[in-house]
Design a protein around this motif. Sequence first.
Motif, short mmCIF file in Angstrom:
data_model
loop_
_atom_site.label_atom_id
_atom_site.label_comp_id
_atom_site.label_asym_id
_atom_site.label_seq_id
_atom_site.Cartn_x
_atom_site.Cartn_y
_atom_site.Cartn_z
N UNK A 55 -46.20 45.91 38.29
CA UNK A 55 -45.28 45.16 39.37
C UNK A 55 -44.83 45.77 40.50
N UNK A 56 -44.69 45.13 41.32
CA UNK A 56 -44.17 45.40 42.57
C UNK A 56 -42.53 45.05 42.68
N UNK A 57 -41.77 45.79 43.13
CA UNK A 57 -40.29 45.61 43.42
C UNK A 57 -39.72 45.89 44.58
N UNK A 58 -38.54 45.18 45.07
CA UNK A 58 -37.90 45.28 46.18
C UNK A 58 -36.36 45.22 45.54
N UNK A 59 -35.64 46.28 45.45
CA UNK A 59 -34.19 46.55 44.95
C UNK A 59 -33.26 47.05 46.03
N UNK A 60 -32.00 46.46 46.37
CA UNK A 60 -31.22 47.39 47.30
C UNK A 60 -30.75 48.60 46.64
N UNK A 61 -30.34 49.68 47.00
CA UNK A 61 -29.94 50.91 46.21
C UNK A 61 -28.24 51.05 46.76
N UNK A 62 -27.52 51.53 45.83
CA UNK A 62 -26.20 51.63 45.97
C UNK A 62 -26.25 53.09 46.65
N UNK A 63 -25.35 53.16 47.75
CA UNK A 63 -25.43 54.23 48.66
C UNK A 63 -24.80 55.55 48.09
N UNK A 64 -25.36 56.57 48.02
CA UNK A 64 -24.69 57.78 47.19
C UNK A 64 -24.39 58.78 48.66
N UNK A 65 -23.93 59.79 48.26
CA UNK A 65 -23.71 60.89 49.36
C UNK A 65 -24.93 61.03 50.25
N UNK A 66 -26.22 61.24 49.89
CA UNK A 66 -27.19 61.38 50.52
C UNK A 66 -27.54 60.41 51.42
#
Length: 503
Positions: free
Chosen positions: A348-359
Motif C-alpha cells: 500500500x502507498x501512504x501519505x502521513x505528516x511527520x512530527x518535526x524532530x530536531x533534524x
Amino acid sequence: DHEAVEPFVHAVPLAYVQFDAHDRYAGSTSYEMATLFRLFLLKECHGWDHETALVEYLTKHPDLWDQFDLESVPDQSTLWRSWHHRFTTELQDTVETAARTILIKAQNAGVSVPRKPERQSRRYDTEDTESDPSDQTVLEQAETVTEQVSRVGFPAFSLDRGEGCEIHENAYWDLQTYLGLRENLAVNEGARSFIHESNRERTPLGHAHRGHVRDLSVTQIREMYRQAVSRLLDRVADTEEFFRAGIVAIDITEDDPFTGNRTGHEDEIIGTKEKTNEYAYQWATVQLVGNAVPIVLDARPVQKGDTRKEIVEDLLDSAEAAVHVDNVLMDREFDSQHILEMLSQRGLSYVVPKRMQTSEKAQAKRLFKKGKDRYETDRKLHLGDNEWHSTTLIYRRKENSEHTDHRQYSVFMTNRNSGLLTEYGYRWEIESGYKSIKRFMGATTSKNFGLRFFYFAFACLLYSIWRAVDLLVQVELTGEYEHSPIVTADNTLTLLKKETGIG
C-alpha cells in the motif's frame, strides 16, 4: 514548470485570444479584458464567491500587481460590474473551465493548489433544469432508495432475545434511529416519545432497549457492522459510479469529555488525544475518501494498551476484505516507522505528516532562510537491529500560515512519488464525517463499554446509509455522482424512521 497556481495564471498565453466578441462595454475602460480575465481566473482558482476576497488578496500581495499589469487594485464594484455586465456568459464559462483545468493539472503535477477542483461548474445555470432536480424530486427519489437501502443494511443487526418475543426486533433499530434524529436524546425519554410517533402497536421501553444492547459484545457489534456495510457496498456497487477500490483514511475520534467517576473503567475511558487532564471514550474508523462515496468501512474502540500499529492493521484487514485499497491517509499520530513499514509490506502507498524532530526543524529553518516553498529528500528510518524503512520526506510551506518563521513548514512522508501528496487533502473527509456521526448518536451517561460502542457504530451506519442513499439518488436523477450531497442527512434519517416503522 510552476510551483504554485498564481504564476501559471500569470503565464496563461492570451496574446492571440480575441476578447472583443466577449466585451459588452463599448466605451473606454480602466482595465484591459486580458487583465480582468487573469484576475477572475485567479479568483476562480481560489474558489472565492465574492470579489471582496480577490481585492483583499491583491492588496496584501502587491508583488502580483506587475504580473497582472496593475497600477492599482480594482475596487469591488468595478470587478462586480466587469463580471456581471462586461463579460459574456460564454467568457464566464471559459474562466471557470480554465480554472478547473489549471487546478486538476497542478494537482496531478504535485503542485500545491488553493482548493480541490470540482468536477462541474460552481456557477448555477438557471437554464440547466435537467441537471438540477427540484427538492421535491430529490425527496421522492430518496424515499424510494431509502426503503431499498434500509432493507439491505438493518437485517445484519440482530439481538439474542430468544423465541416468542412480542416486540419486533426492527422496533429496536427504529428506536435507535429515532435517537439519532434528536440531538442529545437519551433512550428513556426517547422511548416515551417514540410510543407516540411510531405506528407500531408495541415499542420497546428504554430499559429493555438498553438491556438488550448491553448484552452485545464489542466483537458481535463489529461483526454485525461489517456485515451491514458489506450488504451496503453490494447495493451501491450496482452503479457504474461506484468502484470497490480507492483511498482510505484512518483516524481516531473521541466522545465528549467524561466527567463522572471512571473507577473500574480506566482501560476504557482513557485520556484525550490532546494530552489534557480530561478523559474520554475513543473510537477508531477506516473510511473511503477521495472520489468514492464516503462509507465507514469499519469501526473499533480504542482501549488502554492498544498500539497504533495494532489499530491500523485491524482496520486495514476489514477494509481490504471489503474493497481494494490503493492508498492510506493518516494523521501524524500514526507516523511510526513500524506502521509505515507494515503498509509498504502490504503493498500500500501512504501519505502521513511527520512530527518535526530536531533534524526536521533544522531543515525547515534552512528552507525558510533560502525562501524555498518545497523540498524533498529520501530518508531511512531505523526499525531495529539492522533493518530500515525507506521513505521520502516532503517539506511544504503552508499558505497563509499564522507563523513568521520555520513553523510555516509541514513535513510529510510517502513511499510513492510526491504527486501523491495532493491526495492528503482528502483526509479532511473523515474529520467532517465524524461531525455528522456524532450528531447521529443517542445520548447516554452509561459506562457500559458495549453500549457506548454500539451507539457510535450505529451512528456510523446511519452516516454510511445517508451517503449511499445520496449516491444512488444522484445517479438516478442526474446520471453521475458529485461528492457534495443533494440529499440531506435529516431527510435520510426522517425517511429511515418512516420506512422502518416510525410515523
